[in-house]
Design an enzyme around this catalytic site. Structure first.
Site, short mmCIF file in Angstrom:
data_model
loop_
_atom_site.label_atom_id
_atom_site.label_comp_id
_atom_site.label_asym_id
_atom_site.label_seq_id
_atom_site.Cartn_x
_atom_site.Cartn_y
_atom_site.Cartn_z
N HIS A 47 0.83 -1.21 0.00
CA HIS A 47 0.00 0.00 0.00
C HIS A 47 0.87 1.26 0.00
CE1 HIS A 47 -4.01 -1.79 0.18
NE2 HIS A 47 -3.43 -2.76 0.87
N THR A 48 2.02 1.14 -0.61
CA THR A 48 2.90 2.30 -0.75
C THR A 48 2.88 2.82 -2.19
OG1 THR A 48 4.71 0.77 -1.17
CG2 THR A 48 4.51 1.61 1.08
N ASP A 49 2.51 1.96 -3.15
CA ASP A 49 2.70 2.36 -4.56
C ASP A 49 1.87 3.59 -4.93
OD1 ASP A 49 0.30 0.85 -4.58
OD2 ASP A 49 0.80 -0.28 -6.41
N SER A 80 -10.63 -17.84 -23.46
CA SER A 80 -9.76 -18.00 -22.29
C SER A 80 -10.09 -19.30 -21.57
CB SER A 80 -9.94 -16.82 -21.33
OG SER A 80 -11.18 -16.93 -20.67
N LEU A 139 -2.41 -12.55 -6.28
CA LEU A 139 -1.10 -12.76 -6.90
C LEU A 139 -1.02 -12.06 -8.26
CD1 LEU A 139 -0.56 -16.53 -5.95
CD2 LEU A 139 0.42 -14.50 -4.84
N ASP A 191 1.78 -4.10 -9.47
CA ASP A 191 1.54 -5.40 -10.10
C ASP A 191 2.06 -5.43 -11.55
OD1 ASP A 191 0.20 -5.65 -7.73
OD2 ASP A 191 -1.80 -5.49 -8.61
C1 GLA Z 1 -2.99 -4.43 -4.92
C2 GLA Z 1 -2.84 -3.32 -5.95
C3 GLA Z 1 -1.42 -2.75 -5.96
C4 GLA Z 1 -0.96 -2.40 -4.55
C5 GLA Z 1 -1.23 -3.53 -3.58
C6 GLA Z 1 -0.92 -3.18 -2.15
O1 GLA Z 1 -2.21 -5.53 -5.30
O2 GLA Z 1 -3.18 -3.80 -7.24
O3 GLA Z 1 -1.36 -1.63 -6.82
O4 GLA Z 1 -1.53 -1.19 -4.11
O5 GLA Z 1 -2.59 -3.97 -3.64
O6 GLA Z 1 0.43 -2.97 -1.99
#
Ligand code: GLA
Length: 415
Positions: A47-49, A80, A139, A191
């Protein structure tokens, strides 16, 4: 109890073959090629991005494979096979805009809209997707889909982004825009960067303020360690709304502090004092001060978590991998208590892993379900996995799935 089963990843050959076979089953003729992009786990920096912070993902060997062929018209035909279920979607490029497409096709084809918005339009295409990235497990199976198709469209349209880290950083922004606008989830860059900018054997130190990235050698083998992924298989329905609320609270705090992102905080105590004072102004029956206390906790998580990423990387760079456990544990505790994005299943997985001798354990990803990671001595794999399975049974939870994460390569062409 027998040894706990580890859910493995397909080899690139197997993934390629599956995507090709599905393609040939659903579309006449052969694809132009097969591309793949991985899922990820984040080692630390959660939760830093979206706060302009730092994070440290590795790519998983688990990948989404797409066999794709360029068309000369603007039609799009998709098939798919995720978790064994075969689905189809037929439409046109003009359908692929926010609000125009929903469900899995928004991830799989929405990137064509974002590419065009970025000034790099693509032609129609036929595609077939097959994946061994567990879905709904935190994931990043969705980023893997966006990025695999993004790489394929980049190549068949000669856009030239896949060949360099700079180009891939552009593709990350385009995939994030797909996620934010076509899918409608306001996530950050973590991600998609993990899917496109990682490399085998390394973790990716990603600076979400300026988009720069550094490969950090992450040699678990040499240290006699393994990274276990415990998939709780829990998904909580309020996850998306709660994610958006966390982000909104961080943005509101930055506004009060007069900064663009929480990354800019240099004196945490001073910043928290300002937020507390703000809470005492115009208080109506304790409500504002309660909101302020919540804001203080959220900001404290973000700022301390960014520092934990720096400390973690410093230890890894110094060859002191065995000492990162307390940072992983502190990260989880902060996500549980201050950011409040853990859940009973994640806490039980983390506690069981720690009690069974993990060096460190924490939730990974957005939270409210999904996966925990545990850094362990390689010979303790079965003991830790077994402890998680037993703890889940005791709590009446379902059986967790266990994976072993090895720092793998970013997405690219595989066939
Ligand atoms: C999810 C979001 C990411 C990031 C994480 C927490 O995976 O898609 O952008 O914020 O939560 O770090």
């Amino acid at each position: 109890m027998d040894a706990v089963e580890i859910a493995g990843a397909w080899t690139p050959e197997e993934g390629s073959r599956r995507a090709r076979e599905l393609f040939e089953d659903r579309h006449p003729g052969a694809p132009d090629g097969v591309w793949a992009a991985p899922g990820r786990v984040n080692l630390i920096g959660e939760h830093t991005d979206y706060n302009g912070g730092l994070c440290l993902p590795i790519a998983l060997p688990h990948r989404t494979y797409v066999a794709l062929r360029r068309r000369e018209d603007d039609e799009v035909h998709l098939a798919s096979a995720f978790e064994g279920e075969v689905l189809g979607w037929d439409g046109a490029l003009s359908d692929l805009h926010p609000g125009g497409v929903a469900g899995w096709a928004a991830y799989a084809a929405g990137i064509a809209w974002a590419l065009a918005e970025a000034g790099t339009p693509v032609t129609g295409f036929d595609a077939a997707l097959s994946s061994c990235v567990p879905t709904a497990a935190g994931l990043s199976s969705s980023a893997a889909v966006e990025c695999a198709v993004g790489l394929a469209l980049d190549e068949v349209n000669d856009l030239g982004m896949g060949g360099s880290d700079e180009g891939r950083a552009d593709l990350v922004r385009i995939a994030v825009r797909t996620e934010n606008e076509v899918v409608g989830a306001r996530t950050g860059d973590l991600d998609q960067s993990a899917a496109l900018r990682t490399s085998a054997g390394n973790a990716l130190l990603l600076d979400c303020l300026d988009g720069s990235a550094r490969q950090v050698p992450f040699d678990l083998d040499a240290a006699g360690l393994e990274l276990l992924v415990i998939d709780t298989r829990a998904t909580h329905s309020h996850a998306t709304g709660a994610y958006g609320q966390r982000r909104a609270t961080c943005e509101a705090a930055a506004k009060i502090l007069g900064i663009r992102t929480l990354r800019e905080i240099t004196d945490l105590d001073a910043a928290l004092a300002v937020l507390k004072d703000e809470g005492l102004k115009d208080e109506v029956e304790g409500q504002k001060s309660q909101d302020a206390q919540e804001m203080v906790r959220r900001v404290r998580h973000v700022v301390t978590e960014i520092q934990r990423v720096r400390d973690f990387v410093a230890l890894v760079d110094a060859g002191r991998l065995l000492e990162v456990g307390p940072l992983m544990n502190a990260s989880h505790d902060s996500l549980r208590d201050d950011y409040q994005v853990s859940c009973p299943e994640l806490d039980v997985a983390v506690d069981a892993a720690r009690a069974a001798g993990a060096i460190g354990a924490r939730m990974t990803g957005g939270g409210f379900g999904g996966c925990a990671i545990a850094l362990i001595e390689a010979d303790r794999r079965d003991a830790v996995a077994r402890a998680a399975v037993e703890a889940f049974a005791e709590h009446g939870f379902g059986i967790p799935r266990i994976y072993v994460a090895v720092p793998s390569a970013a997405g690219g062409r595989v066939g």
